[in-house]
Design a protein around this motif. Structure first.
Motif, PDB file in Angstrom:
ATOM      1  N   TYR A   5       0.840  -1.198   0.000  1.00 55.77           N
ATOM      2  CA  TYR A   5       0.000   0.000   0.000  1.00 55.77           C
ATOM      3  C   TYR A   5       0.874   1.247   0.000  1.00 55.77           C
ATOM      4  CZ  TYR A   5       0.912   0.328   5.069  1.00 55.77           C
ATOM      5  OH  TYR A   5       1.515   0.421   6.303  1.00 55.77           O
ATOM      6  N   ALA A   7       0.616   5.129   1.739  1.00 57.40           N
ATOM      7  CA  ALA A   7      -0.081   6.062   2.617  1.00 57.40           C
ATOM      8  C   ALA A   7       0.436   7.462   2.320  1.00 57.40           C
ATOM      9  CB  ALA A   7       0.150   5.705   4.079  1.00 57.40           C
ATOM     10  N   GLN A  51       0.494   5.911  11.126  1.00 49.40           N
ATOM     11  CA  GLN A  51       0.280   4.727  10.290  1.00 49.40           C
ATOM     12  C   GLN A  51       0.671   3.443  11.018  1.00 49.40           C
ATOM     13  OE1 GLN A  51      -1.115   4.400   7.192  1.00 49.40           O
ATOM     14  NE2 GLN A  51      -1.633   6.575   7.301  1.00 49.40           N
ATOM     15  N   ARG A 282      -4.816   5.807   2.944  1.00 53.00           N
ATOM     16  CA  ARG A 282      -4.048   4.617   2.614  1.00 53.00           C
ATOM     17  C   ARG A 282      -4.625   4.018   1.333  1.00 53.00           C
ATOM     18  NH1 ARG A 282      -2.212  -0.283   6.651  1.00 53.00           N
ATOM     19  NH2 ARG A 282      -1.472   1.540   7.825  1.00 53.00           N
TER      20      ARG A 282
END
Length: 285
Positions: A5, A7, A51, A282
């Protein structure tokens, strides 16, 4: 879910922050298990912690260019990670001149660093960091991750880079700060995600007035060195990317403009999935 991913920690273009505004540019890319920090604008340290990242696990950082909204907090991030338990090496890739910033930061904090080494038994912070000078081409290559750099168009700076991050299963391209240029489309061709800077044309005069201590030179800089949202949309379409995320938004703190304005600005040129960036979003890959 692949576990990969991006962010977007800070999505505001430019160095200033005001009440209610988002933070300047920084991102976390989690690819093939690696945590990669891309740009270190003001707020990056808290953004990473928010995060869920342990700062002591920092190992790989890329700085796209030497405008303050992209590297102002690099030193404080590394120092804070050090106080949070960092004892392993960190590789930082950035333009020529970044080494001078790091040397200056270490000197400015020398009394504190020496005290903590002596009084708390911490390792030598300066010995943990290796700075690698960015240039075009493949700049990082491991079996599970390849990073390539392309010089972007962001005058008056010359050493300003777009970056491509590729694993065996996914590719993410970051435009960096740039005016539109066709080479970026080839660089991003077929990417799973293109993260592109964007300006709203109609909002720039009000922003210039709000800045207060700029002049027409600031407007001239925006127009020659950055991309409108519709430019980002055209680049994404021409490159055939799968998704487009807008970040480094100019403006990002004007209450008269919201996500619908950015969507309207791209709709004639991009019909794929669009993420209008906001701090902390995200994007799963």
């Amino acid at each position: 879910m692949t576990g990969n991913y991006v962010a977007l920690l800070g999505t505001k273009g430019g160095p200033a922050i005001r009440p209610g505004s988002s933070m300047p540019t920084s991102s976390l890319y989690v690819l093939s298990g690696k945590h990669i920090v891309v740009d270190c604008g003001l707020g990056v340290t808290k953004g990473l912690v928010d995060q869920g990242m342990q700062l002591k696990d920092l190992s790989l950082i890329f700085i796209s260019h030497l405008h303050s909204d992209h590297y102002l907090e690099l030193g404080p991030l590394l120092h804070t990670a050090w106080t949070a338990g960092l004892k392993t090496s960190v590789d930082v890739y950035g333009p020529p001149g970044l080494d001078k910033y790091w040397a200056g930061f270490l000197e400015s904090m020398r009394a504190d660093i020496e005290l903590r080494i002596e009084d708390e038994g911490r390792p030598d912070l300066s010995a943990l960091l290796t700075i690698h000078e960015l240039d075009e081409g493949t700049v990082y290559e491991q079996p599970d991750l390849t990073v390539r750099a392309l010089r972007s168009v962001h005058p008056p700076l010359v050493d300003c880079f777009a970056l491509s991050f590729e694993t065996g299963s996914v590719r993410v391209v970051f435009s960096g700060d740039t005016a539109p240029f066709s080479e970026l489309e080839a660089f991003a061709e077929g990417a799973d995600l293109l993260i592109h800077e964007a300006m709203l044309e109609s909002a720039l005069p009000a922003l210039l007035a709000r800045v207060g201590n700029g002049s027409e030179k600031l407007m001239e800089h925006w127009l020659r060195s950055h991309s409108f949202a519709h430019d980002a949309a055209k680049a994404a379409t021409n490159a055939g990317v799968k998704r487009l995320a807008l970040s480094h938004l100019i403006p990002a703190d004007d209450p008269n403009y919201g996500p619908e304005d950015w969507e309207r600005a791209v709709k004639d040129h991009w019909d794929g999935p669009l993420i209008v960036g906001f701090d902390g979003v995200r994007i799963e890959l």
